[in-house]
Design a protein around this motif. Sequence first.
Motif, PDB file in Angstrom:
ATOM      1  N   PRO A  60       0.828  -1.205   0.031  1.00 24.61           N
ATOM      2  CA  PRO A  60       0.046  -0.017  -0.026  1.00 24.61           C
ATOM      3  C   PRO A  60       0.982   1.214   0.069  1.00 24.61           C
ATOM      4  O   PRO A  60       1.827   1.354   0.739  1.00 24.61           O
ATOM      5  N   GLN A  61       0.421   2.284  -0.780  1.00 19.67           N
ATOM      6  CA  GLN A  61       1.378   3.381  -0.822  1.00 19.67           C
ATOM      7  C   GLN A  61       0.367   4.817  -0.826  1.00 19.67           C
ATOM      8  O   GLN A  61      -0.263   4.967  -1.752  1.00 19.67           O
ATOM      9  N   VAL A  64      -2.084   3.283   6.204  1.00 15.68           N
ATOM     10  CA  VAL A  64      -2.781   4.257   6.888  1.00 15.68           C
ATOM     11  C   VAL A  64      -2.914   3.543   8.558  1.00 15.68           C
ATOM     12  O   VAL A  64      -3.542   2.280   8.426  1.00 15.68           O
ATOM     13  N   GLN A  67      -5.689   0.952   9.746  1.00 20.53           N
ATOM     14  CA  GLN A  67      -6.232   0.205   8.721  1.00 20.53           C
ATOM     15  C   GLN A  67      -5.542  -1.118   8.614  1.00 20.53           C
ATOM     16  O   GLN A  67      -4.219  -1.024   9.107  1.00 20.53           O
ATOM     17  N   LEU A 164      -4.073   9.935   9.129  1.00 24.83           N
ATOM     18  CA  LEU A 164      -5.163  10.752   8.621  1.00 24.83           C
ATOM     19  C   LEU A 164      -5.684  11.591   9.622  1.00 24.83           C
ATOM     20  O   LEU A 164      -6.180  11.147  10.708  1.00 24.83           O
ATOM     21  N   ALA A 198      -1.149  17.674   7.439  1.00 21.71           N
ATOM     22  CA  ALA A 198      -1.910  17.925   6.321  1.00 21.71           C
ATOM     23  C   ALA A 198      -1.821  19.255   5.502  1.00 21.71           C
ATOM     24  O   ALA A 198      -1.596  20.240   6.150  1.00 21.71           O
ATOM     25  N   ASP A 255      -5.233  17.025   2.694  1.00 21.26           N
ATOM     26  CA  ASP A 255      -4.581  16.395   2.067  1.00 21.26           C
ATOM     27  C   ASP A 255      -3.204  16.045   2.732  1.00 21.26           C
ATOM     28  O   ASP A 255      -2.393  16.592   3.027  1.00 21.26           O
ATOM     29  N   GLU A 257      -0.581  12.996   1.738  1.00 22.98           N
ATOM     30  CA  GLU A 257      -0.073  11.901   0.817  1.00 22.98           C
ATOM     31  C   GLU A 257      -1.021  11.532  -0.062  1.00 22.98           C
ATOM     32  O   GLU A 257      -1.403  10.340  -0.366  1.00 22.98           O
ATOM     33  N   ARG A 258      -1.803  12.581  -0.617  1.00 21.44           N
ATOM     34  CA  ARG A 258      -2.827  12.286  -1.658  1.00 21.44           C
ATOM     35  C   ARG A 258      -4.127  11.625  -1.309  1.00 21.44           C
ATOM     36  O   ARG A 258      -4.938  11.588  -2.169  1.00 21.44           O
ATOM     37  N   LEU A 259      -4.269  11.358   0.063  1.00 23.09           N
ATOM     38  CA  LEU A 259      -5.502  11.050   0.483  1.00 23.09           C
ATOM     39  C   LEU A 259      -6.260  12.199   1.250  1.00 23.09           C
ATOM     40  O   LEU A 259      -5.798  12.831   2.098  1.00 23.09           O
ATOM     41  N   LYS A 260      -7.398  12.390   0.670  1.00 21.58           N
ATOM     42  CA  LYS A 260      -8.118  13.739   0.938  1.00 21.58           C
ATOM     43  C   LYS A 260      -9.433  13.636   1.441  1.00 21.58           C
ATOM     44  O   LYS A 260     -10.118  12.298   1.554  1.00 21.58           O
ATOM     45  N   ASP A 261      -9.878  14.607   2.493  1.00 24.47           N
ATOM     46  CA  ASP A 261     -11.003  14.704   3.243  1.00 24.47           C
ATOM     47  C   ASP A 261     -11.376  16.271   2.875  1.00 24.47           C
ATOM     48  O   ASP A 261     -10.759  16.980   2.477  1.00 24.47           O
TER      49      ASP A 261
END
Length: 311
Positions: A60-61, A64, A67, A164, A198, A255, A257-261
């Motif tokens: 996984p890249q 998290v 998880q 996150l 973030a 943001d 590492e390209r994981l967004k909310d």
Amino acid sequence: MLGRSGKNEKYRREDTELTGDCWHTFPGDSNAQGVDLSLGQPYIQLGSAMDAQVHKVLLPQPGVVGQSAQLECVWAAGSQGFYSVRWYKNGEQFYSFVPKNSPQVKVDHKLEGVSVELEQSDERVVTLRELRMDSGGNYKCEVMSEAPTFKSSFKSENMTVIVLPKAPELSGLQNRRPYRVSDQLNVTCTARDASPPAKLTFYLDDQPFGPSSTRVTELRTERGSYPGVYTSRTRLVVPLSSSMVPSLNVKCVSDVERLKDKVEVRIDVEENTGIGSFFYSGGSRLTPCLVTLVLALAAPAALATVPRCPS
């Protein structure tokens, strides 16, 4: 160190990067011949087609925290089959799959920061339970061929593990009345407890306002609620214009590492109309005399008492 093993001898060397010994082979294809150094006679080299080959490692890249994660080793057994599959984190073994070790074919070696879900792991995939902040590192898959070569092949990859943030929050918005044209929209976005910190970007409808915008101020990053995490804050200040009537969507995107909310809210924006808006938009610049004059114009009966304003 070189040593003999018989008439058609094979030569071994200790390889500090590999867990098992590797048979020494001469350069060339799988049909090349080597030379028995003691007898000066050729022998058939044990070629790569016989041995297991690891092609790549898929991770996984990023991973998290909280998880699970699946680590995949892509390899081919070769004609001899394989003896074992082993996984290492930062050089320390944490999982092994050895078919001949029945009944304990799969073993979790209890390495700190790595917890293996054995029921969901096999010779191709290793499943890790909830990742921790110390689960990041270099992961290596090593496959050892079956006898007689017991040759090892491996590949490795790095996995970054992130935390996150909680859902971003907006503060500073007025709730008592609608915004009006020429008002200042002054709003702050906060993303708490992330690692790394973030990155925050505002959007007004579809227009982005990132860190490079003159309307944006990145506030100081602070330590989060527990060690290793951080809280980020960014402020946006924008004068509202007629193009934003009757409403404006205010959104903030975090943001890591390209994981967004995101968080978003729609605000009402009204045109400035009437005398009330005249006072509201420029009241701070009106002198007492001009205030009286404006009121007199609004009420003709008061014209008789209108004072003369100095020029």
